[in-house]
Design a protein around this motif. Structure first.
Motif, PDB file in Angstrom:
ATOM      1  N   GLU A  60       0.820  -1.212   0.000  1.00  0.00           N
ATOM      2  CA  GLU A  60       0.000   0.000   0.000  1.00  0.00           C
ATOM      3  C   GLU A  60       0.852   1.259   0.000  1.00  0.00           C
ATOM      4  O   GLU A  60       0.579   2.211  -0.746  1.00  0.00           O
ATOM      5  N   LEU A  78      -8.003  -0.246  -3.551  1.00  0.00           N
ATOM      6  CA  LEU A  78      -7.699  -1.640  -3.232  1.00  0.00           C
ATOM      7  C   LEU A  78      -8.950  -2.392  -2.798  1.00  0.00           C
ATOM      8  O   LEU A  78      -9.151  -3.554  -3.172  1.00  0.00           O
ATOM      9  N   ILE A  95      -1.088  -7.587   0.447  1.00  0.00           N
ATOM     10  CA  ILE A  95      -2.071  -7.503  -0.637  1.00  0.00           C
ATOM     11  C   ILE A  95      -1.579  -8.377  -1.780  1.00  0.00           C
ATOM     12  O   ILE A  95      -0.460  -8.175  -2.282  1.00  0.00           O
TER      13      ILE A  95
END
Length: 251
Positions: A60, A78, A95
């Motif tokens: 991120e 996201l 992620i």
């Protein structure tokens, strides 16, 4: 590709992409939403073209640094990508770009086959003259690619496919139908863009060129059911080509 055809957020503009600062008087939360949409669209394109390949891990803070924004619009982007099944967000882990096996991919395509056939029956809307002209222009761009001697660029082809997809979807009157068609399209596109690198991309450009021209003829007469069936026929042919590719890969 001309400057007019270029993606406004294309990576070639530099190592980072500066978006609108929500604190610069642009409207606070509205600025965040605008940035989130641009980040979402760019990341979705990267997943489609396998710049972010299946299984890749993303950070991120690195995304926020690249786009020169706070983490708020990044998180919004996201979360949307996770909702559509393109990312998996694991708290405390990271992620990850999702993966889809062959069986799941076949199911995605079979669902797409059924849904696109409803385009002409679910309260279709007449295509705007400007959008129809954009589709005609897209046909001319594809013809230039076919006439050129060099190998087609998969990234450029990906953008043309998405542009065509978005223009056709403007005639869909049902928001729910449009949503599901969008989600399934972006679930599937990253996989056939991947195997395009291992096959003849010019052949795929030619298939899209024919689909675009068939769609133009249907839109010129407001035959919306024909638009849906054109899409269905080309998705069906894509399934057949994918099956052929898998067979060659196994052999």
């Amino acid at each position: 590709m001309t400057a007019a055809d270029a993606d406004p957020l294309e990576d070639q503009t530099g190592p980072s992409i500066s978006l609108k600062d929500p604190d610069s008087g642009a409207g606070g939360s509205a600025g965040y939403r605008s940035n989130a949409l641009l980040i979402y669209e760019k990341m979705r394109q990267r997943i489609a073209t396998r710049t972010y390949p299946p299984g890749a891990w993303l950070k991120e803070q690195e995304i926020a640094a690249e786009f020169r924004v706070s983490r708020t619009p990044v998180r919004q982007a996201l979360q949307q990508l996770e909702t559509e099944g393109l990312l998996e967000i694991r708290n405390g882990v990271g992620i990850r770009v999702t993966e889809v096996d062959d069986d799941a991919l076949d199911q995605i395509y079979l669902l797409r086959l059924e849904l696109v056939s409803l385009i002409g029956r679910a309260a279709p809307k007449p295509v705007a003259p400007a959008d129809l002209e954009k589709i005609r222009h897209l046909s001319r761009r594809l013809k230039r690619i076919l006439d050129a001697k060099e190998r087609p660029d998969v990234g450029e082809f990906a953008r043309l496919c998405e542009e065509f997809h978005n223009l056709v979807n403007t005639i869909i009157g049902s928001p729910m139908l449009k949503h599901f068609i969008e989600v399934l399209y972006h679930q599937a596109d990253r996989y056939w863009y991947g195997w395009m690198e291992q096959t003849d991309p010019r052949r795929e450009v030619e298939f899209l060129y024919h689909e675009v021209n068939e769609t133009v003829r249907a839109l010129e007469t407001n035959d919306f059911e024909a638009v849906g069936y054109v899409r269905r026929n080309h998705i069906s042919m894509m399934l057949a080509r994918m099956a052929e590719f898998r067979k060659r890969r196994r052999d």
